[in-house]
Scaffold this motif. Structure first.
Motif, mmCIF file in Angstrom:
data_model
loop_
_atom_site.group_PDB
_atom_site.id
_atom_site.type_symbol
_atom_site.label_atom_id
_atom_site.label_comp_id
_atom_site.label_asym_id
_atom_site.label_seq_id
_atom_site.Cartn_x
_atom_site.Cartn_y
_atom_site.Cartn_z
ATOM 1 N N GLY A 33 0.761 -1.236 0.000
ATOM 2 C CA GLY A 33 0.000 0.000 0.000
ATOM 3 C C GLY A 33 0.790 1.283 0.000
ATOM 4 O O GLY A 33 0.197 2.369 -0.037
ATOM 5 N N TRP A 39 -2.035 -1.925 -3.937
ATOM 6 C CA TRP A 39 -1.318 -2.660 -2.898
ATOM 7 C C TRP A 39 0.148 -2.853 -3.257
ATOM 8 O O TRP A 39 1.006 -2.882 -2.392
ATOM 9 C CB TRP A 39 -1.974 -4.031 -2.690
ATOM 10 C CG TRP A 39 -3.067 -4.020 -1.662
ATOM 11 C CD1 TRP A 39 -4.381 -3.705 -1.858
ATOM 12 C CD2 TRP A 39 -2.927 -4.323 -0.273
ATOM 13 N NE1 TRP A 39 -5.065 -3.798 -0.681
ATOM 14 C CE2 TRP A 39 -4.203 -4.183 0.317
ATOM 15 C CE3 TRP A 39 -1.850 -4.709 0.527
ATOM 16 C CZ2 TRP A 39 -4.435 -4.409 1.668
ATOM 17 C CZ3 TRP A 39 -2.079 -4.939 1.883
ATOM 18 C CH2 TRP A 39 -3.351 -4.791 2.440
ATOM 19 N N GLU A 105 -5.773 -2.804 5.466
ATOM 20 C CA GLU A 105 -7.056 -2.715 4.768
ATOM 21 C C GLU A 105 -8.113 -2.028 5.630
ATOM 22 O O GLU A 105 -8.818 -1.117 5.161
ATOM 23 C CB GLU A 105 -7.524 -4.116 4.387
ATOM 24 C CG GLU A 105 -8.771 -4.134 3.533
ATOM 25 C CD GLU A 105 -9.088 -5.527 3.013
ATOM 26 O OE1 GLU A 105 -9.598 -5.625 1.882
ATOM 27 O OE2 GLU A 105 -8.824 -6.510 3.742
ATOM 28 N N LYS A 106 -8.202 -2.419 6.893
ATOM 29 C CA LYS A 106 -9.256 -1.887 7.767
ATOM 30 C C LYS A 106 -9.091 -0.399 8.014
ATOM 31 O O LYS A 106 -10.072 0.359 8.041
ATOM 32 C CB LYS A 106 -9.236 -2.652 9.100
ATOM 33 C CG LYS A 106 -10.304 -2.205 10.082
ATOM 34 C CD LYS A 106 -10.240 -3.020 11.358
ATOM 35 C CE LYS A 106 -11.280 -2.560 12.367
ATOM 36 N NZ LYS A 106 -11.196 -3.348 13.628
ATOM 37 N N GLU A 107 -7.855 0.057 8.194
ATOM 38 C CA GLU A 107 -7.603 1.466 8.511
ATOM 39 C C GLU A 107 -7.350 2.312 7.266
ATOM 40 O O GLU A 107 -6.930 3.461 7.381
ATOM 41 C CB GLU A 107 -6.438 1.561 9.506
ATOM 42 C CG GLU A 107 -6.728 0.815 10.801
ATOM 43 C CD GLU A 107 -5.737 1.115 11.908
ATOM 44 O OE1 GLU A 107 -4.944 2.069 11.767
ATOM 45 O OE2 GLU A 107 -5.767 0.386 12.925
ATOM 46 N N LYS A 108 -7.597 1.717 6.096
ATOM 47 C CA LYS A 108 -7.546 2.453 4.824
ATOM 48 C C LYS A 108 -6.200 3.167 4.611
ATOM 49 O O LYS A 108 -6.138 4.350 4.288
ATOM 50 C CB LYS A 108 -8.700 3.457 4.746
ATOM 51 C CG LYS A 108 -10.079 2.806 4.754
ATOM 52 C CD LYS A 108 -11.165 3.847 4.672
ATOM 53 C CE LYS A 108 -12.545 3.254 4.442
ATOM 54 N NZ LYS A 108 -12.842 2.024 5.146
ATOM 55 N N TYR A 109 -5.128 2.417 4.795
ATOM 56 C CA TYR A 109 -3.804 3.022 4.669
ATOM 57 C C TYR A 109 -3.426 3.312 3.221
ATOM 58 O O TYR A 109 -2.535 4.131 2.975
ATOM 59 C CB TYR A 109 -2.752 2.137 5.338
ATOM 60 C CG TYR A 109 -2.621 2.402 6.816
ATOM 61 C CD1 TYR A 109 -2.381 3.690 7.286
ATOM 62 C CD2 TYR A 109 -2.743 1.378 7.752
ATOM 63 C CE1 TYR A 109 -2.271 3.946 8.644
ATOM 64 C CE2 TYR A 109 -2.632 1.628 9.111
ATOM 65 C CZ TYR A 109 -2.393 2.913 9.541
ATOM 66 O OH TYR A 109 -2.287 3.180 10.883
ATOM 67 N N LEU A 110 -4.057 2.653 2.258
ATOM 68 C CA LEU A 110 -3.773 3.014 0.864
ATOM 69 C C LEU A 110 -4.228 4.441 0.589
ATOM 70 O O LEU A 110 -3.478 5.248 0.022
ATOM 71 C CB LEU A 110 -4.456 2.054 -0.105
ATOM 72 C CG LEU A 110 -3.665 0.807 -0.524
ATOM 73 C CD1 LEU A 110 -3.613 -0.197 0.617
ATOM 74 C CD2 LEU A 110 -4.288 0.174 -1.762
ATOM 75 N N LEU A 111 -5.448 4.760 1.004
ATOM 76 C CA LEU A 111 -5.956 6.120 0.831
ATOM 77 C C LEU A 111 -5.100 7.109 1.612
ATOM 78 O O LEU A 111 -4.785 8.206 1.123
ATOM 79 C CB LEU A 111 -7.409 6.194 1.294
ATOM 80 C CG LEU A 111 -8.051 7.587 1.294
ATOM 81 C CD1 LEU A 111 -8.070 8.159 -0.121
ATOM 82 C CD2 LEU A 111 -9.460 7.513 1.876
ATOM 83 N N HIS A 112 -4.697 6.701 2.813
ATOM 84 C CA HIS A 112 -3.862 7.570 3.645
ATOM 85 C C HIS A 112 -2.517 7.843 2.974
ATOM 86 O O HIS A 112 -2.051 8.990 2.943
ATOM 87 C CB HIS A 112 -3.644 6.912 5.007
ATOM 88 C CG HIS A 112 -2.826 7.723 5.950
ATOM 89 N ND1 HIS A 112 -3.271 8.905 6.511
ATOM 90 C CD2 HIS A 112 -1.569 7.537 6.430
ATOM 91 C CE1 HIS A 112 -2.337 9.407 7.301
ATOM 92 N NE2 HIS A 112 -1.295 8.593 7.279
ATOM 93 N N ARG A 114 -1.831 7.723 -0.210
ATOM 94 C CA ARG A 114 -2.046 8.558 -1.399
ATOM 95 C C ARG A 114 -2.234 10.025 -1.001
ATOM 96 O O ARG A 114 -1.639 10.928 -1.589
ATOM 97 C CB ARG A 114 -3.264 8.053 -2.174
ATOM 98 C CG ARG A 114 -3.536 8.821 -3.449
ATOM 99 C CD ARG A 114 -4.473 8.054 -4.359
ATOM 100 N NE ARG A 114 -5.825 7.933 -3.827
ATOM 101 C CZ ARG A 114 -6.359 6.792 -3.394
ATOM 102 N NH1 ARG A 114 -5.644 5.675 -3.406
ATOM 103 N NH2 ARG A 114 -7.598 6.737 -2.947
ATOM 104 N N THR A 115 -3.062 10.260 0.028
ATOM 105 C CA THR A 115 -3.350 11.626 0.461
ATOM 106 C C THR A 115 -2.127 12.282 1.076
ATOM 107 O O THR A 115 -1.763 13.420 0.742
ATOM 108 C CB THR A 115 -4.504 11.625 1.481
ATOM 109 O OG1 THR A 115 -5.647 10.985 0.899
ATOM 110 C CG2 THR A 115 -4.860 13.040 1.903
#
Length: 270
Positions: A33, A39, A105-112, A114-115
């Motif tokens: 991620g 991923w 996955e649960k804590e949305k680290y991919l979005l984090h 990216r941001t």
């Protein structure tokens, strides 16, 4: 740290497979991620490797790694070496790896990633406009390189500035390495839990220290560093380990390092 053109890996994989080769994606730095958009780093290039290697991040501090491949290739390995499981895992390690994947996955680290990556890239690119020692800023997600140069127009690599910046960051309790063929690219790869406040603080500290270094250069003051400390933190890992055993390091102003000639000298110190 180079972001390849969009079709680079696709063309490379096609060429390798044309000659019967297998493609390995080393995801130790770019996987799990960190790129923010996927991923795995290879997914950003639209390719499917034959092997994927993953290092320390999958254990989040627990010493583990993983090799992922297709069932077809795995069966071939089993035929060649029935004892391949000697290098296999155990239930505890598997549970740890699964827990890390679940948290990402649960804590949305991919979005984090990216941001926050955009925050860091914007911050370092703003610094690039103010500081002549930054030759380039590039990256994706939380995988960013800041290239240090002595001449921005000629893009002359400056290992010396990278070393000095790394050392001064270390004095401020921030550990950042430098890499690349010329050892002049600061590697920004923070943990996925890095916060927006952390990102702004890092960019601000970079700017503060670069101003100090540029002032030193402009005034003709020598860029004094502690080479032993820099080498200890960022030099060749193999030689670093050897020297850490044989040399009792000291800082400037202290007594000279005591060189230990053998393991017996080391035991006598204990």
């Amino acid at each position: 740290m180079i972001i390849p053109p969009g079709d680079y890996l696709y063309r490379l994989y096609m060429l390798i497979r044309r000659y019967g080769g297998l493609c390995i994606a080393d995801e130790i730095q770019t996987g799990l991620g960190r790129c923010g958009t996927a991923w795995w780093g290879f997914q950003t290039q639209g390719v499917f490797p034959d092997f994927v290697t993953i290092g320390k991040p999958i254990g989040n501090g627990y010493p583990m790694a993983a090799v992922i491949t297709t069932q077809h290739i795995a069966r071939r390995f089993r035929l060649l070496d029935p004892d391949l499981a000697q290098y296999g895992s155990n239930p505890l390690v598997c549970a740890i790896g699964l827990a890390v994947l679940n948290v990402i996955e649960k804590e949305k680290y991919l979005l984090h990633a990216r941001t926050l990556g955009r925050v860091l890239l914007d911050g370092f690119r703003a610094l690039q406009q103010k500081h002549r020692l930054i030759g380039d800023v590039r990256g994706i997600g939380l995988w960013i390189g800041v290239e240090m140069v002595s001449d921005r127009l000629r893009k002359t690599p400056s290992k010396e500035v990278a070393e000095l910046l790394a050392y001064r960051l270390k004095e401020r309790r921030v550990i950042i390495g430098f890499d690349g063929p010329d050892r002049n690219v600061m590697t920004i790869t923070p943990p996925l839990c890095f916060s927006t406040e952390n990102a702004h603080g890092l960019v601000s500290l970079f700017g503060e220290l670069l101003t100090e270094i540029e002032d030193d250069i402009d005034s003709g003051r020598p860029m004094a560093t502690n080479p032993s400390a820099i080498y200890s933190a960022f030099g060749s890992r193999q030689q670093m380990l050897l020297e850490d055993i044989l040399v009792d390091r000291t800082f400037p102003g202290e007594e000279q390092p005591q060189v230990l000639n053998s393991i017996h000298d080391l035991q006598e110190l204990d």
